[in-house]
Design an enzyme around this catalytic site. Structure first.
Site, PDB file in Angstrom:
ATOM      1  CE1 TYR B 439       0.491  -3.888 -47.791  1.00 53.71           C
ATOM      2  CE2 TYR B 439       0.886  -5.563 -46.160  1.00 53.71           C
ATOM      3  CZ  TYR B 439       1.212  -4.835 -47.478  1.00 53.71           C
ATOM      4  OH  TYR B 439       2.266  -5.100 -48.160  1.00 53.71           O
ATOM      5  CD  GLU B 440       0.894   1.441 -43.455  1.00 58.54           C
ATOM      6  OE1 GLU B 440       1.490   0.850 -42.721  1.00 58.54           O
ATOM      7  OE2 GLU B 440       0.470   2.626 -43.162  1.00 58.54           O
ATOM      8  N   GLY B 441      -4.532   0.788 -44.050  1.00 60.62           N
ATOM      9  CA  GLY B 441      -5.781   1.768 -44.575  1.00 60.62           C
ATOM     10  C   GLY B 441      -6.527   0.984 -45.582  1.00 60.62           C
ATOM     11  CD  GLN B 446      -5.366   4.773 -47.965  1.00 67.74           C
ATOM     12  OE1 GLN B 446      -5.118   5.860 -48.220  1.00 67.74           O
ATOM     13  NE2 GLN B 446      -5.083   3.961 -46.868  1.00 67.74           N
TER      14      GLN B 446
END
Lengths: 598, 598
Positions: B439-441, B446
């Site tokens: 999550y959050e990429g 990244q």
């Protein structure tokens, strides 16, 4: 929901081209394993795995085995599947013909076992443990024990278990405390508690045959005072049918991270007067017998690592082909594409695919060597093959299971956020896999065995012979043309050198500083696995180049093999020198702290 | 059951000796962060984490958040804990003073955040998401929005959420389809379904403030047509109190692999006429605003990787000291010892410990650089610091979370068979950790950001400046005496060279073959994390040698730091060249297969 398709084409390739099925089928006693028969077996096993076992895998996870007041109920559908499994003769596949087995070579049963474990690992543990119990009785049992138990265990009517662990005796079986008291009539009363007993209680068969480690009253302390007993759940009537209930009871089953379908029992022996058992083999030799069987069991757990990796790969690949997200890299506003187009998804899938293929190749080659060690007419070949098998068993077990943790994790990653949602099914493989690097001896236990008994004890003789074999393949790579082969050769060459350096260090260090050598044991096990896997991938690429040059077979299949071997060389095999560095240099940093400095 | 003790001594060491707390506290606006104040904050936060949050972590897992007909009930005890958390002022710690925040530097809030996440990651997500929402409104909201929402969000009376993902729009937010229809009165009606909304519904506060990405009717296609809206669960009365229920409803919550205590909601906006919202900032700039906040969120998720690693380490260490099994290596029949005496258990624990410390050092140094970038009087310092932060955010996020998967797995392994039993608690950390690399990429997202926006776009300028900093430390190592420093220097030197080679390759390749560069992106991210972590471990060892030479402080503590850095060099940093090899050579094997060859 994930389906499974047994990778028969790849299995055949490995069996024929790398593990030399032809040579195995030529062994005395293995004549039944003709190519046609083997193909038919794979076909039928594949149907059963895909059609019967795989669809029950998810319910195994979500419903799980249930305990209620000593009774264990397996997942709906499992009992029926087990009955079909036994009736189709799958329990008997690898067993000796004397008690009803089909006596097929290990190489063939290995491929079939992979299918059961991919399709439904939790289910597969039941026949796997039974196989171990059959082997113990075959090897050391009395004629009466063999006659009483083996036919029904081989046919699958009854299942078997292995009762080793106790709360204070996990990896250290010397600490076993269960007691066996002779009754003067040839039987013994067994008292004690055993934990982590796979399928220690269930409802799929009429009887369960427990093999139990316990101490006789006059037994010496430690490992040399442990005996092996057979303790059936139901004592046998004179006609051999199950009769009176024995005093062994399932106190509870564990709530585990994975393999929920497989009941992991706590068994209490003798709480109501004593569980009746008989001695298997000689007194005080129980642990020795266990060690003989351990090769088999460890190999089978290694196969679980391979099998779950294959299953996770199939599921991730299907998702990656289906899931549309984003555009081609650098093409903003272009058409949406499946995520298989994205470079890192490809990298993950190629990592899963190539490592799984490397594991399969290595495991099957070891399976074939087991047949050579067992059946070959020439004693020198038998000895040499057995030495190779002994060296590689801890590697197959340790490396394949450690890989499975990583590869099932890659499978989750390919799914993105959906991978974290249980309904997707990717997480089940990740959870199921986690036990494989622990049971039947943790990776550290495997690695101790590898560097101690298998390498240091003989001055690295077999390991060096393996290095020489790998160098031959390296030389063949030099003669192949193309970038792929140059890349494969570069990494294999560095990898074999890394193994050589690490073996030298272990041989030189083990005797004088066992702890220093042991710090590097798990990194070395991984190193040897990676390089041995690379050796097999290189062989696969060389065979494929040959087939392409001949213009025989499916060109796309062979080209894929070469590309996959190249990926493995660049991404996996290339990590070997770093591991060797750790083996050789890693001791001081690991050992220097005092307990209170942690 | 596992307890947690905030590692305050180690946090202080990193803050003071590596992240230069003194310099941060000297920044204009950061004067409150005096050593005494910081120590008091760490002390109090530690008490709250250890005493209130950690004991609720297991119930979070076993009971989990419950959904019933649109209503989500959190785990017993959580609402009360949340109330205490808000009342103690923890929600306000890092917020701007204008709306009631305490305005403490990032370096300080980073250490405190680590504690919440170690103690109870699932709980910590609620204030974390709220922080993101606060930041969005602070940054782009109207004065009315700020006045309406910020005081109550900063005080913790209300929580916030981020609504980005839709079923067809995961990593690819350009595909967002939710609609916003202007009502002519300055408000909008929002229609659409959002998934994976952390704390999208719960019972801990009177209101929930949703930030929602949606498209205006006339919006352009793709990323440039997405706007940001604020949509409260309860519309506000004229006096600012929660009034009428808004048309946003929780359809279900997910059944996940981990973080069961954190409700992951599917939210339906506008099923009954439209959810009322207001526009945040300018139309069609929603994604841009999200990207501004993303650094913060990605850093926080990276901290989860660190925090779960620390928690898993504490639990594994306690078990290893307590569990007696086997004898010292080579001493058959000797006294039984704790498993901490066994070489591979030590290796596992040292790997957990050293990698966790490397992550902490790197993350805190990035936290301090964030303060420099924000508050420093000299623009050149601000610019330089921001460039470093931008480079390292994807590394902190990707590397720490990938590590957490491995380190929580090591934690399971140290427990042996007990690690697979859920009651032990080690498996919870393993399951909880698995989402952090997603999550959050995902790590791939990244890594794309790292090699594209952060390296290739500027020709590797900041990365090369980082390499130069690392070379300075390498030079200092050459002047330190002792085997440890020779070992650390050797691995760091090879690691920095590996980074240099990989950066050269990325800069040279990205523009002409983005896919080839991208295949190496995740291996490069790991490489940079490992080497940057090694750089910080080397700094820690050098500081420790200085303190030892001065005779100041706890000698055992500083010696431990040096040994830990040495372990990291020999076991972790030493893997860097292999990763660089893959970055530079890995493209062809990964990209060559056609879709049907998979």
């Amino acid at each position: 929901m994930s389906s499974y398709n047994a990778p028969i084409r790849d299995m055949q390739f490995v069996m024929r081209e790398l593990a030399d099925l032809e040579a195995v089928a030529a062994l005395p006693g293995c004549e039944d394993a003709s190519p046609d028969v083997v193909d038919a077996i794979l076909e039928e096993a594949g149907k059963f795995a895909n059609g019967v076992l795989a669809p029950l895998n998810r319910a195994g996870d979500t419903i799980g085995a249930k305990w209620d007041n000593g009774v264990v109920t397996t997942v709906p559908g499992w009992k029926d599947a087990y009955t079909q499994f036994a009736e189709a003769g799958w329990t008997a596949l690898a067993c000796e013909p004397e008690f009803g087995g089909q006596g097929l070579p290990k190489l063939v049963s290995t491929a079939v076992m992979e299918m059961w474990k991919s399709a439904n690992m939790a289910f597969s543990l039941c026949p796997m443990l039974t196989t171990g119990a059959i082997e113990a009785i075959s090897l050391c049992g009395t004629d009466a024990q063999k006659a009483d138990y083996l036919p029904k265990m081989v046919s699958g009517e009854w299942t078997g278990t292995m009762n080793l662990t106790e709360p204070q005796a996990g990896s250290d079986l010397a600490a076993v405390r269960s007691r066996a008291v002779p009754q003067g009539d040839g039987t013994y009363k067994i008292f004690g508690q055993k934990i982590f007993i796979t399928y220690g209680e269930h409802d799929m068969t009429d009887n369960i045959i427990h093999l139990v480690l316990a101490r006789l009253p006059d037994a010496p302390e430690g490992v040399k005072g442990i005996s092996l007993f057979v303790v059936p759940k139901f004592l046998l009537n004179a006609d051999g049918t199950p009769g009176e209930r024995n005093d062994v009871h399932c106190v509870s089953i564990e709530h585990k991270l994975g393999i929920h379908g497989s009941p992991t029992a706590v068994l209490a022996f003798g709480d109501n007067g004593g569980a009746i058992g008989t001695l298997v083999g000689e007194a005080n030799r129980g642990l020795e017998y266990m060690f003989v069987m351990m090769n088999e069991a460890r190999f089978a757990v290694g196969m679980e690592g391979l099998a779950l990796s294959e299953r996770a790969y199939q599921q991730a690949l299907a998702y990656a082909k289906d899931r549309v997200q984003g555009t081609e890299a650098g093409v903003r506003g272009g058409p949406k594409v499946s995520i298989l187009h994205h470079a890192d998804v490809r990298r993950l899938l190629m990592n899963m695919k190539s490592t799984t293929e490397a594991m399969r190749a290595l495991a099957y080659v070891v399976g074939a060597a087991t047949d050579m060690a067992h059946y070959h007419a020439d004693e020198a070949v038998r000895t040499r093959s057995q030495a190779f098998v002994d060296l590689m068993i801890p590697v197959v077990k340790g490396w394949c299971t450690e890989n499975a943790n990583l590869i099932t994790s890659d499978g989750v990653q390919v799914h993105g956020g959906m991978g974290f949602i249980e309904e997707t099914g990717a997480a089940q493989h990740y959870r199921d896999a986690r036990i494989t690097a622990i049971y039947e001896g943790t990776t550290a236990i495997q690695a101790n065995d590898l560097i101690g008994r298998k390498i240091a004890r003989e001055g690295g003789l077999t390991a060096k012979a393996l290095v020489a074999e790998m160098r031959k393949v390296e030389a063949q790579l030099a003669e192949a043309s193309g970038d792929e082969f140059a890349a494969i050769r570069k990494s294999l060459s560095a990898g074999v050198t890394a193994v050589e350096e690490a073996v030298e260090y272990i041989v030189a260090t083990y005797g004088k500083d066992i702890k220093a050598a042991s710090v590097g044991s798990v990194p070395f096990l991984k190193l040897l696995g990676i390089v041995a896997g690379g050796w097999q991938m290189a062989r696969a690429a060389l065979v494929s180049a040959r087939r392409l040059a001949e213009g025989s077979g499916d060109a796309s299949f062979y080209k894929t093999k070469i590309t996959t071997a190249r990926f493995y060389a660049d991404h996996v095999l290339s990590q070997a020198p770093g591991l060797a560095y750790t083996v050789v240099n890693g001791a001081a940093g690991a050992l220097d702290l005092t307990e209170d400095q942690f």
